[in-house]
Scaffold this active site. Structure first.
Site, PDB file in Angstrom:
ATOM      1  N   TYR A 145       0.886  -1.369   0.090  1.00 19.16           N
ATOM      2  CA  TYR A 145      -0.009   0.071  -0.072  1.00 19.16           C
ATOM      3  C   TYR A 145       0.781   1.374  -0.190  1.00 19.16           C
ATOM      4  CZ  TYR A 145      -4.030  -3.173   1.076  1.00 19.16           C
ATOM      5  OH  TYR A 145      -4.938  -3.890   1.079  1.00 19.16           O
ATOM      6  N   LYS A 196       3.636 -15.445   1.781  1.00 24.13           N
ATOM      7  CA  LYS A 196       3.707 -16.150   0.660  1.00 24.13           C
ATOM      8  C   LYS A 196       5.103 -16.384   0.184  1.00 24.13           C
ATOM      9  CE  LYS A 196       1.062 -17.581  -3.018  1.00 24.13           C
ATOM     10  NZ  LYS A 196      -0.045 -18.771  -2.980  1.00 24.13           N
ATOM     11  N   ASP A 228      -3.006 -18.148   1.079  1.00 26.82           N
ATOM     12  CA  ASP A 228      -4.117 -18.571   0.306  1.00 26.82           C
ATOM     13  C   ASP A 228      -4.809 -19.863   1.202  1.00 26.82           C
ATOM     14  OD1 ASP A 228      -1.573 -19.809  -0.231  1.00 26.82           O
ATOM     15  OD2 ASP A 228      -1.981 -20.547  -1.876  1.00 26.82           O
ATOM     16  N   ASP A 252      -5.510  -6.980   5.634  1.00 27.59           N
ATOM     17  CA  ASP A 252      -6.471  -6.336   5.472  1.00 27.59           C
ATOM     18  C   ASP A 252      -7.762  -7.248   4.901  1.00 27.59           C
ATOM     19  OD1 ASP A 252      -8.366  -4.259   4.784  1.00 27.59           O
ATOM     20  OD2 ASP A 252      -7.169  -3.446   2.787  1.00 27.59           O
ATOM     21  N   ASP A 256     -10.840  -8.852   7.295  1.00 26.21           N
ATOM     22  CA  ASP A 256     -12.391  -8.672   7.202  1.00 26.21           C
ATOM     23  C   ASP A 256     -13.126 -10.163   6.948  1.00 26.21           C
ATOM     24  OD1 ASP A 256     -12.291  -6.126   7.168  1.00 26.21           O
ATOM     25  OD2 ASP A 256     -13.196  -5.794   5.218  1.00 26.21           O
TER      26      ASP A 256
END
Ligand code: NAD
Length: 370
Positions: A145, A196, A228, A252, A256
């Site tokens: 980000y 990852k 994943d 992020d 959620d």
């Protein structure tokens, strides 16, 4: 005894209603535990614009700087004055400014689903075990980000290229890893570090650094999981997780996903932590949800997310673990007794009784015991 200075910024929409209940609970804790809280309220958001012409008035920012932590409601009213530019609207001018001003680099999102609210969870009961209790620790200031270069360029006519850069330095990973391991020590002592590493250089460094920091916490179990698989496991067997440690973008998304398990935004608190000095960590505590304009001012909002934010504040900023546990216990007791705001009410539950914001907050405050 040292006084704990708390800036209480209720903001807009349901903010003032739920903040009132959180302060009621803090006052009950103050009494039961003999903790001196100096709570000062100040306007922010549209309330700030109305009071002083700015979403984050200078006096409110000055109060925050003079405080040990911020208890925040929510800001933003989508229907208010669309002519005000984005940079001056509350979501940016207040929230982003505070995050930057106080160097908040760690976001903590606990997701708890008590057994009694099993119906609110999208997973089948057999996947919920004895109740879900996950803490997502997300790095907040690095990664994709914010990494540079970040731009969209034109390569040739009609062909553009967008570039975002994922960057992490060792110190950035070290400090968020410490937050996760310290948090795990206050819980079930397990960290699942998400990365990852099979594809990303960032993932390899993340895994190396987290493993090294983990050696300083031999009492905390550490496992690594690809993001994943982490997303899938959250749906299949969420009870396996205690603390999930994530870089910014993965956190992020996963926070959620985890939040959906709790069934209502009205149950979800969050903490954003800055630097630690001595025994105190500066923190910003708020419900995960927004200002809920659809139910504001009607005594319908669930105050639990705001109340649990005070529990996080006592635990992570002031190290007052017993007082924090008393708040968690009071919330659990009141839910077990059947009280429900509309968002967590199910008519199928014969023991449930629908109540308003005020009654819920008052019941939780009355249940605070040492
Ligand atoms: P929202 O979270 O305000 O509401 C989404 C849904 O959840 C609504 O149906 C609402 O009634 C419900 N809900 C939220 N909190 C609840 C509670 N405590 N009890 C019961 N129900 C609750 O999201 P939105 O409608 O997309 O946003 C409204 C405004 O809030 C926007 O201006 C947005 O920018 C702002 N917002 C602010 C923050 C913040 O201050 N950190 C966060 C998110 C959204």
């Amino acid at each position: 005894m040292k006084e704990y200075k708390i800036a209480a910024l209720a903001g807009d929409g349901i903010g003032p209603e739920v903040m009132q209940e959180a302060i009621r609970v803090l006052r009950a804790v103050e009494k039961a535990f003999g903790l001196p809280f100096a709570i000062t309220e100040a306007p922010v958001g549209w309330a700030g614009i109305d009071a002083a012409g700015k979403a984050l008035p200078d006096a409110t920012l000055a109060l925050c700087k003079a405080s040990d932590s911020i208890l925040f409601g929510s800001v933003g009213l989508p229907d208010r004055d669309p002519t005000i530019p984005k940079e001056e609207r509350p979501e940016r001018a207040a929230l982003l400014r505070i995050r930057k001003e106080f160097g908040l680099f760690a976001n903590l999102r606990p997701v708890q689903l008590p057994k009694a609210l099993s119906h609110a969870c999208p997973l089948r009961p057999e996947r919920q075990g004895d109740g879900i209790d996950v803490l997502v620790v997300r790095e907040l200031t690095g990664g994709m980000y914010f990494g540079q270069p970040k731009k969209t360029e034109t390569l040739s006519e009609g062909v553009q290229r967008a570039i975002d850069t994922m960057v992490y330095t060792t110190p950035e990973i070290e400090r968020i890893a410490h937050v996760a391991f310290r948090a795990a020590r206050l819980r079930r002592k397990k960290v699942t570090s998400i990365d990852k590493a099979n594809v990303l250089e960032n993932g390899i460094l993340w895994r190396e650094v987290v493993t090294r920091i983990g050696k300083q916490y031999p009492d905390v179990a550490l496992e690594h999981m690809f993001v994943d698989n982490g997303a899938m496991q959250l749906m299949l067997r969420p009870t396996q997780f205690d603390v999930m440690l994530c870089e910014n973008m993965f956190g992020d998304i996963l926070s959620d996903e985890a939040a959906a398990l709790a069934g209502s935004l009205g149950m979800l608190p969050s903490a954003s932590l800055g630097t630690t000095s001595g025994e105190q960590t500066f923190g910003f505590y708020e419900p995960a949800g927004g200002t809920a304009p659809d139910i504001a001012g009607k005594n319908l909002a669930n105050p639990i997310a705001q109340i649990l934010s005070t529990s996080l504040l006592l635990r992570y900023s002031f190290g007052q673990n017993e007082a924090a546990a008393a708040i968690d216990r009071a919330v659990a007791e009141v839910i077990a007794s059947g009280l429900r705001t509309g968002d967590i009410y199910s008519p199928a539950d014969a023991t449930a009784r629908k109540v308003g914001t005020l009654e819920m907050g008052t019941a939780i405050a009355a249940a605070i015991r040492r």
